[in-house]
Design a protein around this motif. Sequence first.
Motif, short mmCIF file in Angstrom:
data_model
loop_
_atom_site.label_atom_id
_atom_site.label_comp_id
_atom_site.label_asym_id
_atom_site.label_seq_id
_atom_site.Cartn_x
_atom_site.Cartn_y
_atom_site.Cartn_z
N SER A 1 0.81 -1.22 0.00
CA SER A 1 0.00 0.00 0.00
C SER A 1 0.85 1.27 0.00
N THR B 1 -2.99 4.08 -7.69
CA THR B 1 -3.54 4.90 -6.62
C THR B 1 -4.96 4.45 -6.27
N PRO B 2 -5.39 4.65 -5.03
CA PRO B 2 -6.75 4.25 -4.65
C PRO B 2 -7.79 5.16 -5.27
N ALA C 1 -8.05 7.67 0.77
CA ALA C 1 -6.82 7.05 1.26
C ALA C 1 -6.78 7.03 2.79
N PHE D 1 -8.86 4.09 3.92
CA PHE D 1 -8.10 2.87 3.66
C PHE D 1 -7.02 2.69 4.73
N HIS E 1 -10.17 -3.50 -0.19
CA HIS E 1 -10.14 -3.72 -1.65
C HIS E 1 -11.20 -2.85 -2.33
N TRP F 1 -10.05 0.75 -2.37
CA TRP F 1 -8.94 0.97 -3.30
C TRP F 1 -9.40 0.96 -4.75
#
Length: 122
Positions: free
Chosen positions: A52, A61-62, A66, A69, A114, A117
């Motif tokens: 990550s 990148t997500p 972020a 996450f 998941h 992201w």
Amino acid sequence: MIDWLTTVQVAVAVAAGLLCLVLGLAGRKPSDLTLGATVVVELLLIVQLVVSIVSPAVGNTPTGDALEFGLYLGSAILLPIGAGFWALVDRSKWATVILGVADLAIAVMVYRMHQIWFVQGG
């Protein structure tokens, strides 16, 4: 995040969780087997932490928040540590059940990470 790593993490966490739950409900106290299964889950979370950190630097990148996450990942990393500490202090069958519940909770948290992201729109 990496798709296959997420699949491995969820599968291992579910397997470890079910193992600990079954053994705990059967009356087994925490052992090397149940603590070891939880340690494997923790090691995979540390691998996820490294992935990550590196992923955004290489263009993955997500799509979601972020911070959200990161909070999920940080909480997930702390769960097996707390459950393992409980199992070392309590030494009853319920400590083994707690290990199982923590592992199953981690499976859900990794699946949610998941989603954060990949799935959410930016």
